[in-house]
Design a protein around this motif. Structure first.
Motif, PDB file in Angstrom:
ATOM      1  N   ARG A   1       0.834  -1.202   0.000  1.00  0.00           N
ATOM      2  CA  ARG A   1       0.000   0.000   0.000  1.00  0.00           C
ATOM      3  C   ARG A   1       0.871   1.256   0.000  1.00  0.00           C
ATOM      4  NH1 ARG A   1      -5.088   1.510   1.302  1.00  0.00           N
ATOM      5  NH2 ARG A   1      -5.674  -0.599   1.884  1.00  0.00           N
ATOM      6  N   ASN A   2       1.885   1.263   0.839  1.00  0.00           N
ATOM      7  CA  ASN A   2       2.784   2.417   0.880  1.00  0.00           C
ATOM      8  C   ASN A   2       3.494   2.611  -0.462  1.00  0.00           C
ATOM      9  OD1 ASN A   2       2.719   3.789   3.466  1.00  0.00           O
ATOM     10  ND2 ASN A   2       3.464   1.873   4.365  1.00  0.00           N
ATOM     11  N   LEU A   3       4.013   1.519  -1.018  1.00  0.00           N
ATOM     12  CA  LEU A   3       4.731   1.614  -2.285  1.00  0.00           C
ATOM     13  C   LEU A   3       3.814   2.070  -3.418  1.00  0.00           C
ATOM     14  CD1 LEU A   3       6.942  -1.603  -2.156  1.00  0.00           C
ATOM     15  CD2 LEU A   3       7.729   0.756  -1.967  1.00  0.00           C
ATOM     16  N   LEU A   4       2.623   1.499  -3.481  1.00  0.00           N
ATOM     17  CA  LEU A   4       1.702   1.861  -4.555  1.00  0.00           C
ATOM     18  C   LEU A   4       1.217   3.301  -4.420  1.00  0.00           C
ATOM     19  CD1 LEU A   4      -0.333  -1.424  -5.020  1.00  0.00           C
ATOM     20  CD2 LEU A   4       0.722  -0.090  -6.861  1.00  0.00           C
ATOM     21  N   THR A   5       1.019   3.749  -3.193  1.00  0.00           N
ATOM     22  CA  THR A   5       0.617   5.144  -2.987  1.00  0.00           C
ATOM     23  C   THR A   5       1.717   6.078  -3.465  1.00  0.00           C
ATOM     24  OG1 THR A   5      -0.797   4.556  -1.107  1.00  0.00           O
ATOM     25  CG2 THR A   5      -0.104   6.859  -1.281  1.00  0.00           C
ATOM     26  N   MET A   6       2.955   5.770  -3.109  1.00  0.00           N
ATOM     27  CA  MET A   6       4.081   6.576  -3.577  1.00  0.00           C
ATOM     28  C   MET A   6       4.134   6.609  -5.101  1.00  0.00           C
ATOM     29  SD  MET A   6       6.882   5.059  -0.877  1.00  0.00           S
ATOM     30  CE  MET A   6       8.284   6.097  -1.269  1.00  0.00           C
ATOM     31  N   ARG A   7       4.045   5.437  -5.681  1.00  0.00           N
ATOM     32  CA  ARG A   7       4.152   5.328  -7.141  1.00  0.00           C
ATOM     33  C   ARG A   7       3.009   6.050  -7.853  1.00  0.00           C
ATOM     34  NH1 ARG A   7       5.743   0.092 -10.711  1.00  0.00           N
ATOM     35  NH2 ARG A   7       4.845   0.732 -12.699  1.00  0.00           N
ATOM     36  N   ALA A   8       1.797   5.823  -7.385  1.00  0.00           N
ATOM     37  CA  ALA A   8       0.631   6.431  -8.037  1.00  0.00           C
ATOM     38  C   ALA A   8       0.663   7.944  -7.949  1.00  0.00           C
ATOM     39  CB  ALA A   8      -0.653   5.888  -7.408  1.00  0.00           C
ATOM     40  N   LEU A   9       1.077   8.467  -6.803  1.00  0.00           N
ATOM     41  CA  LEU A   9       1.170   9.919  -6.646  1.00  0.00           C
ATOM     42  C   LEU A   9       2.300  10.488  -7.508  1.00  0.00           C
ATOM     43  CD1 LEU A   9       0.561  10.237  -2.803  1.00  0.00           C
ATOM     44  CD2 LEU A   9      -0.928  11.111  -4.614  1.00  0.00           C
ATOM     45  N   ASN A  10       3.443   9.830  -7.492  1.00  0.00           N
ATOM     46  CA  ASN A  10       4.581  10.305  -8.297  1.00  0.00           C
ATOM     47  C   ASN A  10       4.235  10.342  -9.786  1.00  0.00           C
ATOM     48  OD1 ASN A  10       6.277  10.628  -6.084  1.00  0.00           O
ATOM     49  ND2 ASN A  10       7.250   8.630  -6.324  1.00  0.00           N
ATOM     50  N   GLU A  11       3.675   9.263 -10.288  1.00  0.00           N
ATOM     51  CA  GLU A  11       3.420   9.179 -11.724  1.00  0.00           C
ATOM     52  C   GLU A  11       2.302  10.134 -12.145  1.00  0.00           C
ATOM     53  OE1 GLU A  11       3.040   5.129 -13.070  1.00  0.00           O
ATOM     54  OE2 GLU A  11       4.937   4.528 -12.128  1.00  0.00           O
ATOM     55  N   GLY A  12       1.305  10.299 -11.305  1.00  0.00           N
ATOM     56  CA  GLY A  12       0.267  11.279 -11.600  1.00  0.00           C
ATOM     57  C   GLY A  12       0.799  12.694 -11.557  1.00  0.00           C
ATOM     58  N   ALA A  13       1.630  12.983 -10.550  1.00  0.00           N
ATOM     59  CA  ALA A  13       2.219  14.318 -10.424  1.00  0.00           C
ATOM     60  C   ALA A  13       3.162  14.619 -11.576  1.00  0.00           C
ATOM     61  CB  ALA A  13       2.950  14.434  -9.090  1.00  0.00           C
ATOM     62  N   ARG A  14       3.881  13.609 -12.031  1.00  0.00           N
ATOM     63  CA  ARG A  14       4.786  13.807 -13.177  1.00  0.00           C
ATOM     64  C   ARG A  14       3.977  14.211 -14.415  1.00  0.00           C
ATOM     65  NH1 ARG A  14       7.442   9.280 -12.906  1.00  0.00           N
ATOM     66  NH2 ARG A  14       9.148  10.266 -11.767  1.00  0.00           N
ATOM     67  N   ALA A  15       2.907  13.518 -14.676  1.00  0.00           N
ATOM     68  CA  ALA A  15       2.094  13.845 -15.844  1.00  0.00           C
ATOM     69  C   ALA A  15       1.505  15.249 -15.726  1.00  0.00           C
ATOM     70  CB  ALA A  15       0.978  12.815 -16.006  1.00  0.00           C
ATOM     71  N   LEU A  16       1.011  15.602 -14.547  1.00  0.00           N
ATOM     72  CA  LEU A  16       0.420  16.932 -14.344  1.00  0.00           C
ATOM     73  C   LEU A  16       1.455  18.030 -14.536  1.00  0.00           C
ATOM     74  CD1 LEU A  16      -1.961  18.734 -13.470  1.00  0.00           C
ATOM     75  CD2 LEU A  16      -1.215  18.387 -11.096  1.00  0.00           C
ATOM     76  N   SER A  17       2.618  17.882 -13.920  1.00  0.00           N
ATOM     77  CA  SER A  17       3.625  18.942 -13.993  1.00  0.00           C
ATOM     78  C   SER A  17       4.206  19.084 -15.392  1.00  0.00           C
ATOM     79  CB  SER A  17       4.739  18.693 -12.966  1.00  0.00           C
ATOM     80  OG  SER A  17       5.359  17.432 -13.174  1.00  0.00           O
ATOM     81  N   TYR A  18       4.419  17.968 -16.076  1.00  0.00           N
ATOM     82  CA  TYR A  18       4.924  18.057 -17.449  1.00  0.00           C
ATOM     83  C   TYR A  18       3.887  18.708 -18.370  1.00  0.00           C
ATOM     84  CZ  TYR A  18       8.730  14.736 -16.241  1.00  0.00           C
ATOM     85  OH  TYR A  18       9.824  14.116 -15.703  1.00  0.00           O
ATOM     86  N   TRP A  19       2.621  18.412 -18.122  1.00  0.00           N
ATOM     87  CA  TRP A  19       1.555  19.064 -18.898  1.00  0.00           C
ATOM     88  C   TRP A  19       1.652  20.585 -18.757  1.00  0.00           C
ATOM     89  CZ3 TRP A  19      -4.048  19.792 -16.896  1.00  0.00           C
ATOM     90  CH2 TRP A  19      -4.834  20.419 -17.884  1.00  0.00           C
ATOM     91  N   ILE A  20       1.817  21.045 -17.528  1.00  0.00           N
ATOM     92  CA  ILE A  20       1.921  22.485 -17.306  1.00  0.00           C
ATOM     93  C   ILE A  20       3.223  23.021 -17.903  1.00  0.00           C
ATOM     94  CG2 ILE A  20       1.983  24.296 -15.549  1.00  0.00           C
ATOM     95  CD1 ILE A  20      -0.751  22.833 -16.064  1.00  0.00           C
ATOM     96  N   GLY A  21       4.274  22.211 -17.912  1.00  0.00           N
ATOM     97  CA  GLY A  21       5.514  22.615 -18.574  1.00  0.00           C
ATOM     98  C   GLY A  21       5.297  22.889 -20.046  1.00  0.00           C
ATOM     99  N   THR A  22       4.523  22.035 -20.714  1.00  0.00           N
ATOM    100  CA  THR A  22       4.242  22.266 -22.131  1.00  0.00           C
ATOM    101  C   THR A  22       3.409  23.524 -22.328  1.00  0.00           C
ATOM    102  OG1 THR A  22       2.218  20.901 -22.158  1.00  0.00           O
ATOM    103  CG2 THR A  22       4.303  19.787 -22.618  1.00  0.00           C
TER     104      THR A  22
END
Length: 596
Positions: free
Chosen positions: A348-369
């Motif tokens: 649960r801890n690992l998946l929460t970390m991963r899911a938040l990281n990967e979602g945040a990466r997509a969001l921030s890169y979107w705003i970068g574009t």
């Protein structure tokens, strides 16, 4: 087992190429060279720099820290050599204007590189990061003469920059600053005052340091309307644009901090220092916001960077550490115990970390574009729309990504158990380093107030529509897609609640501003979770299509599994945030000050 870091290039490429189609950026004027092949090649080299040069001196830099003696600040062993390698490879000039010797590559690419640098060595990244902010402010607001003198040096990394806002008696309320700037006969100004918490304010990495200082003229109006911005170099450039006479600025001390110990955080004393005005008189705060807004997005990337590094270290540890047996029976019967990755709470801890990281990466890169579109698109309306979205999402990215960075670092410690609490394993450093990201460039509470107090009301909700309209249209388009029902269903319900919260908050806040203040932080978190749900749905759409044609099935299947975990196990947090945001200010404001 010590923490490790490997740049997540496969996931980065998935977001850039498959989800966001970064090839669109190469169609913008000035970015023609930023083809997908060039982007990938640059990222490959950046990964090598971060993994091989910066990460190895992260822990040693933390243990040694910066030293201060007789006004001189020295960075930890290895930092000067790493910085020299860093600037010789051209990393400081990636997004700098070719007119001043830069490479002119997209801001999107810079976003990605910032993430990798912050994963590898956050303290090191502070030095070029502050310089980039100073570069942007000078480029946007200074005279051509100042640009010609300072931008090439900041771009090539031989000089570095700072932003000098905070004073001993005031932080967020900059209208209270006391630093003064008196006009001189030669068109310069004499700056006197004390600034504190100045990151990279003094160090031994560059031959000159360029301070951007907020100060008040003798005839300045009261409050923030009376602030001007001044460029104050450590050494005044001579006729050859080399460091000349020492200016009247000196480091009084460095702070002894909880984290980022290899980043020099300084008290700077300005004593009749020679400075040049940047921008218009009494409009310095607007000019400084050019730097601050970029810095806030960069700090968000710091949160993502630390969250990624913590996840990688935690996964390696969970695969290696053995303890007990899986609840459903031994998974590794040939070993004396199963690795802890089999246990639901660890997963649960690992998946929460991963899911938040990967979602945040997509969001921030979107705003970068969107930043690149706002700066380079030929159509003014398109530029304005992109800039609106960037403005709206800046406080969300700064606050939410740094919150999850700190939370993920703590989850990493939890997975390590007692070893996570011990320095030699490297995980506890991430917790200490991550904590400052929630504080500087405006605390996360200030970001939430900025979101509800400024961004939601701008242009009668114009900024808000830049997010709400495309998300609403996307849900309407995809709601009939059976392959995406695990994503579009939860997204639609969460988005509806976000709209409800937004309308309710606007109505309450008009009657009582405390309502907005009380709801701001949970509202921002709710907004961020919905934004990540939108990005996860877009990623799921792409992953589903890739699986259908047999492309990298293992990667895309894992992406879908992680996305479903986010929708089922993480997104429901928006319900509690919604309840708190809608609860109002009554109980928050009920106690009198002396009852605390």
């Amino acid at each position: 087992m010590a923490a490790t870091y490997k740049a997540p290039l496969r996931d980065i490429r998935f977001v850039l190429h498959d989800v966001l189609d970064v090839s669109r950026i190469a169609e913008l004027p000035g970015y023609e060279d930023a083809t997908p092949d060039i982007v990938d090649a640059v990222l490959e080299e950046a990964a090598k720099m971060c993994e091989n040069e910066l990460f190895p001196i992260n822990r040693s830099g933390d243990e040694e820290g910066c030293t201060f003696e007789n006004g001189v600040v020295r960075t930890p062993a290895g930092f000067k050599e790493a910085y020299k390698t860093f600037i010789e490879a051209g990393w400081t000039s990636i997004a700098a204007d070719p007119k001043y010797g830069g490479q002119g590559l997209p801001k999107t690419l810079n976003f990605v590189i910032e993430e990798m640098i912050c994963s590898a060595n956050l303290a090191f990244g502070m030095y070029p990061g502050l310089s980039a902010g100073a570069y942007n402010a000078i480029a946007a607001h200074a005279t051509d003469e100042l640009k010609q003198r300072y931008l090439p040096k900041l771009g090539d990394g031989s000089w570095s920059g700072t932003m000098c806002l905070t004073e001993p008696h005031c932080g967020t309320d900059l209208g209270l600053i006391r630093t003064r700037a008196v006009p001189a006969d030669d068109g310069t100004f004499r700056v006197t005052g004390t600034k504190i918490f100045i990151s990279a304010g003094e160090h031994d990495l560059t031959e000159n340091i360029i301070h951007l200082v907020l100060a008040k003229l003798p005839d300045a109006p009261e409050g923030t309307r009376g602030i001007s911005l001044f460029l104050v170099p450590k050494f005044i450039p001579d006729d050859r644009n080399a460091p000349g006479a020492r200016n009247g600025v000196a480091c009084g001390s460095i702070e002894h901090k909880m984290g980022i110990k290899a980043s020099a955080t300084c008290v700077l004393n300005f004593d009749d220092a020679v400075g040049w005005m940047v921008g218009e008189p009494h409009r310095g705060l607007q000019a400084m916001f050019t730097m601050m807004n970029v810095a806030r997005l960069a700090v968000g990337m710091q949160g993502l960077g630390i969250g990624e590094a913590a996840y990688q270290g935690a996964v390696d540890y969970a695969r290696d550490r053995t303890s007990g047996r899986a609840l459903t029976g031994a998974k590794y019967p040939d070993q004396s115990a199963d690795p802890i990755i089999v246990h639901p709470d660890v997963r649960r801890n690992l998946l929460t970390m991963r899911a938040l990281n990967e979602g945040a990466r997509a969001l921030s890169y979107w705003i970068g574009t969107e930043i690149d579109i706002a700066h380079h698109h030929p159509d003014p309306a398109t530029r304005q729309a992109a800039d609106d979205l960037v403005q709206l999402m800046t406080p969300i990215i700064k606050a939410f990504l740094t919150d999850i960075g700190f939370d993920n670092a703590n989850r990493g410690v939890q997975i390590y158990g007692g070893h996570g609490y011990i320095r030699e394993h490297g995980m506890e450093q991430y917790v200490r380093d991550a904590r400052i990201t929630q504080l500087y460039e405006g605390t996360n509470g200030i970001q939430a107030l900025d979101l509800v107090g400024r961004k939601l009301s701008t242009g009668m909700g114009r900024l808000l529509r830049r997010f709400f309209h495309p998300v609403d249209a996307y849900i309407a388009e995809k709601k009939g897609d059976a392959a995406l029902k695990d994503f579009t269903g939860p997204l639609a319900k969460a988005f509806q609640r976000l709209q409800q919260a937004t309308a309710g908050l606007a109505q309450k806040a008009m009657a009582n501003p405390d309502e907005a203040g009380a709801a701001a932080t949970p509202y921002l978190r709710m907004f961020a979770l919905v934004a990540l749900a939108y990005m996860w749905t877009r990623m799921a759409e792409v992953a589903t299509a890739k699986i259908a044609v047999g492309e990298d099935i293992a990667f895309h299947t894992a992406k879908l599994k992680t996305g479903r975990y986010f929708m089922e196990q993480v997104l429901p947090e928006h319900l509690s945030a919604f309840a708190v945001a809608m609860a109002g200010a009554r109980t928050v404001m009920a106690l009198d000050d002396d009852e605390f």
